[in-house]
Design a protein around this motif. Sequence first.
Motif, mmCIF file in Angstrom:
data_model
loop_
_atom_site.group_PDB
_atom_site.id
_atom_site.type_symbol
_atom_site.label_atom_id
_atom_site.label_comp_id
_atom_site.label_asym_id
_atom_site.label_seq_id
_atom_site.Cartn_x
_atom_site.Cartn_y
_atom_site.Cartn_z
ATOM 1 N N PRO A 1 47.036 6.179 9.184
ATOM 2 C CA PRO A 1 48.297 5.511 9.331
ATOM 3 C C PRO A 1 49.089 5.576 7.887
ATOM 4 N N SER B 1 55.658 8.655 17.122
ATOM 5 C CA SER B 1 54.597 8.187 18.326
ATOM 6 C C SER B 1 54.130 6.619 17.827
ATOM 7 N N MET B 2 53.622 6.728 16.660
ATOM 8 C CA MET B 2 52.799 5.470 16.155
ATOM 9 C C MET B 2 53.599 4.924 14.968
ATOM 10 N N GLY B 3 54.627 4.873 14.534
ATOM 11 C CA GLY B 3 55.323 4.727 13.084
ATOM 12 C C GLY B 3 54.826 6.013 12.217
ATOM 13 N N HIS C 1 56.512 10.682 12.971
ATOM 14 C CA HIS C 1 57.035 9.240 12.830
ATOM 15 C C HIS C 1 57.483 8.606 14.190
ATOM 16 N N ARG D 1 43.649 11.218 12.058
ATOM 17 C CA ARG D 1 44.823 10.116 12.050
ATOM 18 C C ARG D 1 44.877 9.142 11.005
ATOM 19 N N THR E 1 52.827 8.197 10.694
ATOM 20 C CA THR E 1 51.396 8.760 10.725
ATOM 21 C C THR E 1 51.037 10.034 10.187
#
Length: 163
Positions: A49, A83-85, A81, A47, A87
């Motif tokens: 960022p 869940s965490m911005g 895009h 994963r 990724t």
Amino acid sequence: MLTPTDMDRLISEWLAQANPAPQQAFTEWTDQGVALLPLGKLFAAIRIPGDLVYAAVGGEESEQVADILRMWLRGPVIHDHRSMGPTYYALIQWHAGLVWDYGEVAPCLHGDTYLGVPRIDRREPPGTYWAVPPRFEGNLCRPQAVRELIDAGRRQLALPASA
């Protein structure tokens, strides 16, 4: 000679094998466009960022990012895009995750983790899609190439902002 449709079918069948009930993956792809596949059997996922990827490749434009990731990693990369911005998930050999040493920056997901894997023809937004789809069954990123991408992004992010 295999047609692109034949290749997509073979790749989908390979991906579905990550699920103990492969037909469930096909059902989820049909119903939702994304299947939750367990990691650690056929592959693991790093994963990364989005800001790290964008720093490494020198931009955020999706086609440019995809082209550079395709050349750099030579393996499949999923973009998500929601869940965490922004990724990115680089798929690697499952056993490489056992010794992955970049966990604080870009963790390796494996073991009891599931990943939303898009249907093979989902290659653009909205939603989860293949930034770089697999080229053939068994196609995975080399862990060293993923490390080099992460290192390049970290170096760029550490540079002082220009005045």
